[in-house]
Design an enzyme around this catalytic site. Structure first.
Site, short mmCIF file in Angstrom:
data_model
loop_
_atom_site.label_atom_id
_atom_site.label_comp_id
_atom_site.label_asym_id
_atom_site.label_seq_id
_atom_site.Cartn_x
_atom_site.Cartn_y
_atom_site.Cartn_z
N ASN A 53 0.88 -1.16 0.00
CA ASN A 53 0.00 0.00 0.00
C ASN A 53 0.92 1.21 0.00
OD1 ASN A 53 -1.76 2.08 0.48
ND2 ASN A 53 -2.47 1.34 2.47
N TRP A 54 1.04 1.81 -1.17
CA TRP A 54 2.00 2.92 -1.29
C TRP A 54 1.48 4.20 -0.63
CZ3 TRP A 54 4.56 2.66 -6.87
CH2 TRP A 54 5.18 1.41 -7.03
N LYS A 55 0.19 4.21 -0.27
CA LYS A 55 -0.44 5.37 0.39
C LYS A 55 -0.23 6.62 -0.45
CE LYS A 55 -0.23 3.05 4.81
NZ LYS A 55 -0.16 3.14 6.26
N HIS B 280 -9.60 1.34 4.53
CA HIS B 280 -8.38 1.48 5.32
C HIS B 280 -8.65 2.41 6.51
CE1 HIS B 280 -4.28 2.43 6.48
NE2 HIS B 280 -3.90 1.37 5.80
N GLU C 190 -7.02 4.73 7.68
CA GLU C 190 -6.73 6.15 7.39
C GLU C 190 -7.90 6.80 6.67
OE1 GLU C 190 -2.99 5.36 5.46
OE2 GLU C 190 -2.14 4.75 7.40
N GLU D 28 -5.66 -5.02 10.19
CA GLU D 28 -4.63 -4.01 10.47
C GLU D 28 -4.94 -3.31 11.79
OE1 GLU D 28 -2.51 -2.75 6.60
OE2 GLU D 28 -4.19 -1.39 6.91
N GLY E 246 2.34 2.09 10.90
CA GLY E 246 3.29 3.19 10.80
C GLY E 246 4.00 3.52 12.11
N SER F 52 3.22 -2.34 10.30
CA SER F 52 4.66 -2.44 10.55
C SER F 52 5.23 -3.81 10.18
CB SER F 52 5.00 -2.08 12.01
OG SER F 52 4.61 -0.75 12.29
N GLY G 12 2.79 -1.16 4.27
CA GLY G 12 2.92 0.26 3.98
C GLY G 12 4.37 0.63 3.73
P1 13P Z 1 2.90 0.20 7.71
O1 13P Z 1 3.40 -1.08 7.10
O2 13P Z 1 3.66 1.42 7.26
O3 13P Z 1 2.73 0.10 9.19
O4 13P Z 1 1.41 0.42 7.11
C1 13P Z 1 0.52 -0.62 7.17
C2 13P Z 1 -0.67 -0.24 6.39
O5 13P Z 1 -1.41 0.65 6.76
C3 13P Z 1 -0.91 -0.95 5.14
O6 13P Z 1 -2.18 -0.67 4.65
#
Ligand code: 13P
Length: 249
Positions: free
Chosen positions: A10-12, A95, A97, A167, A173, A213, A234
């Site tokens: 997930n490149w966000k 997600h 977020e 998640e 993160g 993470s 992420g």
């Molecule tokens: P991280 O791997 O940066 O913790 O993010 C996880 C995530 O939100 C994947 O959708």
């Protein structure tokens, strides 16, 4: 039943179109495989160039969101047809977020899942608890509610094709990963919930990822658990280390 693992980045909100092409080109040499399904979920504006960059490989491209209407006056939104036409195979839905910053609810998540399935885009359906919910011991109840609402009006045959990503919000993160046992406990509970809603065959078929993470150092232990069928990654999906999650050692 052996479920094929699925490792999705997930490149966000990272990477401009030219940066995205550079990253896709760097990673495709490392993670082009039949052994697991590999997906790059990228920002909308990066979809077309990244689909082009991975052409000829086994890597799929996913979106990070879609809208649940077909077309019309929805300024700024992207329809399922637009994604399909651009070559998208997967879409991340719900997600944490998006729930936190863009007011997505379990109900809009359900509408988006139904719309993605209608267009043969595989939804990667996110669920997960906050730290407070974990500390209060209500995390399984919370996630069961998220799952039950997400799957309303989804048929068993459709559900079998879906991917669920567990998640925990406190692990996203933060560098704090759920332990493999903590992640397995919830992934198993999700599978049991799917079995209650549908049946054993559906629970056996559906793939459940862990996200939060996840990195080259902890992937192997997480992916060894019987109910963890992959990862949604992420930060570590933006680096060559991503290959060590696809091929943990
Ligand atoms: P991280 O791997 O940066 O913790 O993010 C996880 C995530 O939100 C994947 O959708």
């Amino acid at each position: 039943m052996a479920r094929k693992k699925i490792i999705a980045g997930n490149w966000k909100m990272n990477k401009t179109p030219s940066e995205a092409v550079a990253l896709a080109n760097e990673l495709k040499a490392l993670v082009d495989t039949d052994e697991v399904d590999v997906v790059f979920c990228v920002p909308a504006i990066d979809i077309i160039p990244v689909v082009d960059a991975v052409k000829g490989t086994k890597i799929s491209v996913g979106a990070e969101n879609l809208y649940f209407e077909e077309s019309g006056a929805y300024t700024g939104e992207i329809s399922p047809n637009m994604l399909v036409d651009a070559g998208v195979k997967y879409v991340i839905i719900g997600h944490s977020e998006r729930r936190e910053y863009f007011a997505e609810t379990d109900e809009t998540v359900n509408k988006k899942i139904l719309k993605a399935l209608e267009h043969n885009i595989t939804p990667i359906i996110c669920c997960g608890e906050s730290l407070t919910q974990r500390k209060q011991g209500v995390y399984i109840d919370w996630i069961r509610m998220q799952i039950k609402i997400a799957f309303q009006n989804v048929t068993a045959d459709q559900a079998k094709t879906c991917v669920i990503a567990y998640e925990p919000i406190w692990a996203i993160g933060t560098g704090e990963t759920a332990t493999a046992d903590q992640a397995e406990e919830v992934c198993l509970a999700i599978r049991e919930c799917i079995k209650e809603v549908y049946d054993e065959a559906t629970a056996d078929a559906i793939r459940i990822q862990y996200g939060g993470s996840m990195n080259a150092g902890n992937a192997k232990e997480l992916l060894a658990k019987p109910d963890i069928d992959g990862g949604l990654i992420g930060g570590a999906s933006l680096k060559p280390d991503f290959k060590d999650i696809v091929f943990p050692n």
